[in-house]
Design an enzyme around this catalytic site. Structure first.
Site, PDB file in Angstrom:
ATOM      1  N   SER A  85     -96.858 -48.984 -64.433  1.00 45.57           N
ATOM      2  CA  SER A  85     -96.479 -50.343 -64.052  1.00 45.57           C
ATOM      3  C   SER A  85     -95.564 -50.999 -65.065  1.00 45.57           C
ATOM      4  O   SER A  85     -95.040 -52.091 -64.819  1.00 45.57           O
ATOM      5  CB  SER A  85     -97.731 -51.205 -63.906  1.00 45.57           C
ATOM      6  OG  SER A  85     -98.404 -51.317 -65.145  1.00 45.57           O
ATOM      7  N   GLY A  86     -95.366 -50.351 -66.219  1.00 47.75           N
ATOM      8  CA  GLY A  86     -94.626 -50.980 -67.295  1.00 47.75           C
ATOM      9  C   GLY A  86     -95.540 -51.663 -68.290  1.00 47.75           C
ATOM     10  O   GLY A  86     -95.070 -52.216 -69.286  1.00 47.75           O
ATOM     11  N   ASP A  89    -101.735 -50.370 -70.306  1.00 48.04           N
ATOM     12  CA  ASP A  89    -102.827 -49.540 -69.815  1.00 48.04           C
ATOM     13  C   ASP A  89    -102.320 -48.282 -69.109  1.00 48.04           C
ATOM     14  O   ASP A  89    -102.774 -47.167 -69.391  1.00 48.04           O
ATOM     15  CB  ASP A  89    -103.722 -50.350 -68.869  1.00 48.04           C
ATOM     16  CG  ASP A  89    -104.457 -51.471 -69.581  1.00 48.04           C
ATOM     17  OD1 ASP A  89    -104.735 -51.313 -70.791  1.00 48.04           O
ATOM     18  OD2 ASP A  89    -104.742 -52.507 -68.953  1.00 48.04           O
ATOM     19  N   SER A  90    -101.374 -48.436 -68.201  1.00 45.43           N
ATOM     20  CA  SER A  90    -100.844 -47.259 -67.508  1.00 45.43           C
ATOM     21  C   SER A  90    -100.043 -46.383 -68.474  1.00 45.43           C
ATOM     22  O   SER A  90     -99.998 -45.157 -68.310  1.00 45.43           O
ATOM     23  CB  SER A  90     -99.970 -47.680 -66.320  1.00 45.43           C
ATOM     24  OG  SER A  90     -98.858 -48.444 -66.735  1.00 45.43           O
ATOM     25  N   CYS A 174    -104.947 -54.545 -52.060  1.00 46.25           N
ATOM     26  CA  CYS A 174    -103.802 -53.757 -52.519  1.00 46.25           C
ATOM     27  C   CYS A 174    -104.257 -52.374 -52.974  1.00 46.25           C
ATOM     28  O   CYS A 174    -103.633 -51.365 -52.642  1.00 46.25           O
ATOM     29  CB  CYS A 174    -103.086 -54.480 -53.650  1.00 46.25           C
ATOM     30  SG  CYS A 174    -101.686 -53.564 -54.332  1.00 46.25           S
ATOM     31  N   CYS A 293    -101.796 -59.234 -57.772  1.00 44.31           N
ATOM     32  CA  CYS A 293    -101.225 -57.900 -57.743  1.00 44.31           C
ATOM     33  C   CYS A 293     -99.835 -57.907 -57.108  1.00 44.31           C
ATOM     34  O   CYS A 293     -99.673 -58.303 -55.956  1.00 44.31           O
ATOM     35  CB  CYS A 293    -102.171 -56.987 -56.957  1.00 44.31           C
ATOM     36  SG  CYS A 293    -101.625 -55.300 -56.800  1.00 44.31           S
TER      37      CYS A 293
END
Length: 417
Positions: A85-86, A89-90, A174, A293
């Site tokens: 996602s930028g 965490d991801s 989502c 989201c």
């Protein structure tokens, strides 16, 4: 360049892209289409063409050489698609997967088309940060648009629920209808992934190898219908302050079986330390997103009033019926929410709504009796295991715990079937 897709899913043709080019096309190009940007970084990647490209720093690069005969990787090397996602965490989730030796692919989802509202695409920076991360990790980068799916299966439902006086959580929908449905399908069918991973703080009852052993069965979930005892369980994260299982509570058993949560055993401070050690400074500088989201940190009242006509009404005291103030629409408030009424020294909270008159009933203080309930009625329960617990079927009552807000303390209750 645009990465060719296998013929297993019918998609609209993506716009022509230069290798390494960020995609943020106009609204009519995004709706109903899925756009991919393939940025291979591992050694001997796919052909990039003979044109020279420009990287994120604006520097001219030499075209990569064509892959040799030994380019294709063995299927024994596990292929994992990580949603990027930028954010931090991801980013750390992808880092951990890379360190485990998996063949990782980063996929950035664009689910909301802000070009329609402001004339600019505000997801540009998120996409740039995600692409830069993938370059640092030396993994392929893809961008995929689910704008049409998000509009029909998440946002339209959100608006309808608000018009009926209910306040659903769009992040839950989502995850259910987009990330753990369409993205999972894209990862496994289009990219040939063995599993999907996200940066959620959550755990499951299976380890990585058990995820890889799951057979890909497309969208068919009935195979698990009579296997409740073998169902994979969704478990709380090790960090109780960051646990995100609330937002994952509606995903399917099929999705859970094919998903990994690399951050499940970590605390947030450790994740940030790992990001700093890995050099993800451009991501650590970002403010952590707390908005809806894929819509972002916008003023929700102003945002929803762009899609629902205002219905002015009054705040009415539940104690004596006195009009305490005015509001723009009863749909803007949920039960238990603080009502910001001008000129009031004490805090007032929403206890009920009357749709016909537009009145929103409020009570003073946080301990007013009108704020408490001994029971509530729900829609049919979504069982991640697909089958209700045996004790509920046997006794008609299940002793359990529940919460209706993220990070709300669990409350003991008795569920009657």
């Amino acid at each position: 360049m645009a990465h060719p897709l296998p013929p297993r899913m019918e998609l609209h043709p993506p716009p022509t892209l230069e290798e390494g080019e960020l995609c943020c096309t106009e609204s009519e190009q995004q709706r109903g289409s899925r756009t991919l940007v393939h940025r291979p970084q591992f050694s001997g990647g796919p052909v990039c063409g003979e044109r020279q490209a420009v990287n994120l720093a604006g520097e001219e690069r030499r075209p990569r050489r064509r892959p040799g005969p030994g380019w294709r990787m063995s299927r024994s090397l596990r292929r994992v698609v990580c949603a990027v996602s930028g954010g931090v965490d991801s980013a750390v989730a992808a880092l951990l997967l890379r360190r485990r030796g998996y063949q990782v692919m980063g996929v950035f989802m664009k689910n909301w088309d802000l070009v329609d509202e402001r004339g600019t695409c505000t997801s540009d920076q998120d996409c740039k940060d995600a692409q830069r991360l993938c370059k640092m990790l030396d993994i392929p980068f893809y961008q995929v648009s689910f704008v049409k799916e998000y509009w029909h299966e998440v946002f339209s439902n959100l608006v309808k629920e608000y018009e009926m006086g209910r306040t659903p959580n769009p992040d839950i929908m989502c995850n259910k209808n987009i990330k753990f449905k369409y993205l999972l399908q894209f990862a496994m069918e289009m990219l040939g992934a063995d599993a999907m991973a996200t940066g959620h703080y959550a755990r499951t009852s299976q380890d990585d190898e058990e995820v890889f052993q799951q057979k890909s069965i497309g969208n068919t979930e009935d195979i698990f219908h009579n296997r409740g005892k073998d169902a994979v369980k969704l478990l709380k994260a090790a960090d109780p302050q960051k646990d995100q299982t609330f937002f994952l509570s509606q995903i399917s058993q099929h999705a859970l079986r094919h998903t990994m949560f690399p951050l499940g055993e970590l605390r947030k401070n450790i994740v940030k330390e790992m990001a700093a050690e890995a050099g993800f400074h451009h991501i650590l500088k970002r403010k952590e997103s707390m908005g809806i989201c894929f819509i972002g940190e916008r003023n929700f009242e102003n945002f929803i009033l762009e899609y629902i006509d205002p219905h002015p009404g009054n705040f009415v005291s539940i104690e004596d019926g006195k009009i305490m103030g005015a509001h723009k629409g009863w749909f803007l408030f949920t039960l238990g929410q603080r009502a910001r009424i001008g000129g009031q020294r004490d805090a007032w909270f929403v206890v009920d709504k009357e749709i016909k008159t537009g009145d929103v009933f409020v009570a003073p203080g946080t301990y007013h009796p009108a704020l408490y309930r001994n029971s509530l009625e729900t829609d049919p329960v979504h069982w991640i295991s697909q089958n209700p617990p045996p004790e509920l079927l046997r006794d008609g009552v299940l002793q359990c715990c529940f919460r209706f807000q993220h990070q709300m303390p669990l409350v003991c209750c008795a569920l009657q079937g």
